[in-house]
Design a protein around this motif. Sequence first.
Motif, mmCIF file in Angstrom:
data_model
loop_
_atom_site.group_PDB
_atom_site.id
_atom_site.type_symbol
_atom_site.label_atom_id
_atom_site.label_comp_id
_atom_site.label_asym_id
_atom_site.label_seq_id
_atom_site.Cartn_x
_atom_site.Cartn_y
_atom_site.Cartn_z
ATOM 1 N N ALA A 1 0.828 -1.210 0.000
ATOM 2 C CA ALA A 1 0.000 0.000 0.000
ATOM 3 C C ALA A 1 0.859 1.255 0.000
ATOM 4 C CB ALA A 1 -0.930 -0.012 1.220
ATOM 5 N N GLY A 2 1.921 1.262 0.805
ATOM 6 C CA GLY A 2 2.793 2.429 0.874
ATOM 7 C C GLY A 2 3.538 2.674 -0.422
ATOM 8 N N GLY A 3 4.087 1.607 -1.019
ATOM 9 C CA GLY A 3 4.819 1.760 -2.274
ATOM 10 C C GLY A 3 3.935 2.253 -3.400
ATOM 11 N N ALA A 4 2.713 1.719 -3.476
ATOM 12 C CA ALA A 4 1.794 2.139 -4.527
ATOM 13 C C ALA A 4 1.420 3.612 -4.353
ATOM 14 C CB ALA A 4 0.541 1.261 -4.508
ATOM 15 N N MET A 5 1.163 4.038 -3.113
ATOM 16 C CA MET A 5 0.757 5.423 -2.889
ATOM 17 C C MET A 5 1.904 6.397 -3.171
ATOM 18 S SD MET A 5 -2.143 5.655 0.056
ATOM 19 C CE MET A 5 -1.195 5.233 1.484
ATOM 20 N N ILE A 6 3.135 6.026 -2.798
ATOM 21 C CA ILE A 6 4.278 6.894 -3.118
ATOM 22 C C ILE A 6 4.444 7.018 -4.633
ATOM 23 C CG2 ILE A 6 6.801 7.067 -3.027
ATOM 24 C CD1 ILE A 6 6.643 5.848 -0.206
ATOM 25 N N PHE A 7 4.285 5.905 -5.343
ATOM 26 C CA PHE A 7 4.396 5.924 -6.803
ATOM 27 C C PHE A 7 3.314 6.822 -7.413
ATOM 28 C CE2 PHE A 7 4.262 4.443 -11.147
ATOM 29 C CZ PHE A 7 5.576 4.109 -11.429
ATOM 30 N N ILE A 8 2.103 6.751 -6.869
ATOM 31 C CA ILE A 8 1.001 7.590 -7.345
ATOM 32 C C ILE A 8 1.349 9.077 -7.183
ATOM 33 C CG2 ILE A 8 -1.353 8.352 -6.765
ATOM 34 C CD1 ILE A 8 -1.898 5.334 -6.106
ATOM 35 N N VAL A 9 1.901 9.411 -6.026
ATOM 36 C CA VAL A 9 2.251 10.816 -5.765
ATOM 37 C C VAL A 9 3.272 11.312 -6.782
ATOM 38 C CG1 VAL A 9 3.347 12.395 -4.118
ATOM 39 C CG2 VAL A 9 1.705 10.705 -3.307
ATOM 40 N N ILE A 10 4.322 10.519 -6.999
ATOM 41 C CA ILE A 10 5.413 10.956 -7.878
ATOM 42 C C ILE A 10 5.005 10.941 -9.350
ATOM 43 C CG2 ILE A 10 7.762 10.419 -8.654
ATOM 44 C CD1 ILE A 10 8.259 9.281 -5.825
ATOM 45 N N SER A 11 4.216 9.944 -9.757
ATOM 46 C CA SER A 11 3.879 9.821 -11.179
ATOM 47 C C SER A 11 2.662 10.640 -11.583
ATOM 48 C CB SER A 11 3.626 8.351 -11.537
ATOM 49 O OG SER A 11 2.460 7.865 -10.879
ATOM 50 N N ASP A 12 1.744 10.916 -10.646
ATOM 51 C CA ASP A 12 0.487 11.585 -10.996
ATOM 52 C C ASP A 12 0.288 12.930 -10.304
ATOM 53 O OD1 ASP A 12 -0.012 9.391 -12.537
ATOM 54 O OD2 ASP A 12 -1.519 8.515 -11.211
#
Length: 249
Positions: free
Chosen positions: A205-216
């Motif tokens: 969950a944490g990795g996906a949310m960090i990726f969302i922040v940086i990519s979107d």
Amino acid sequence: MSLSGMFWYVSWIGFLTAVATGLGALPFIFLKRLSERWHGFMSAIAGGMMISASVFSLAEKALDRGTVWQVIVGMLSGATFYSFTSRWLERKEYSIGKLSVEDSRKAVLLIGVMFVHSMPEGVAVGVGYATGEFRFGLLLALAIAIHNIPEGIAVSLPLRTKGVSVLACFFYSILTSLPQPLLAGPSFLLVSTMQPLLPIGLGFAGGAMIFIVISDLLPDSLERCSSVQSAWGVLLGLLLMLAITTGLK
């Protein structure tokens, strides 16, 4: 509370976080459009809150319950899942309603990406409650619900400018967060019955949310406002989340 009772409770919490996305459509009852600068600033705040929840809550809890390698595997898995599913969506073409093919593609792509974006958030709600700490689960749900409001604005803004009704924008916004109630309960059950998965699930969950922040979220913010405003938005969001975390403790 029994396991089945908690399943429905967590699913209900996931439903409320999804409804929060619909709140992003309500300002358009009074406004024809939202300032680009404010839109970008709100995306930055949402990003800061998600980074804070991912690092200071999810990753921290994961390290308390497992090895660093389990957390790393979980975070990489979450980031990879979101990356591949969002790319798959971008290759599709759509046509809806009275919108042009290009406008339809943009609208459906936005809704679809937001839908995929909501999957790890639903998992985060379920995994948060699976730790057995109600306050921690509530903290994650609250962070996601608050962050969903500017997402609702992001979904509603392009639809509203093309003449889509506020009511339709409201329901489209909630639709993008449908994975949250659908995945919160099953994620809770899976991790509750298989405790060794807990650190991996928290990391996912944490990795996906960090990726969302940086990519979107950050690119969206930088496109709409200055880098200084985006930086302040991220910092304020991070500090707000830390304040909420401290208050709940």
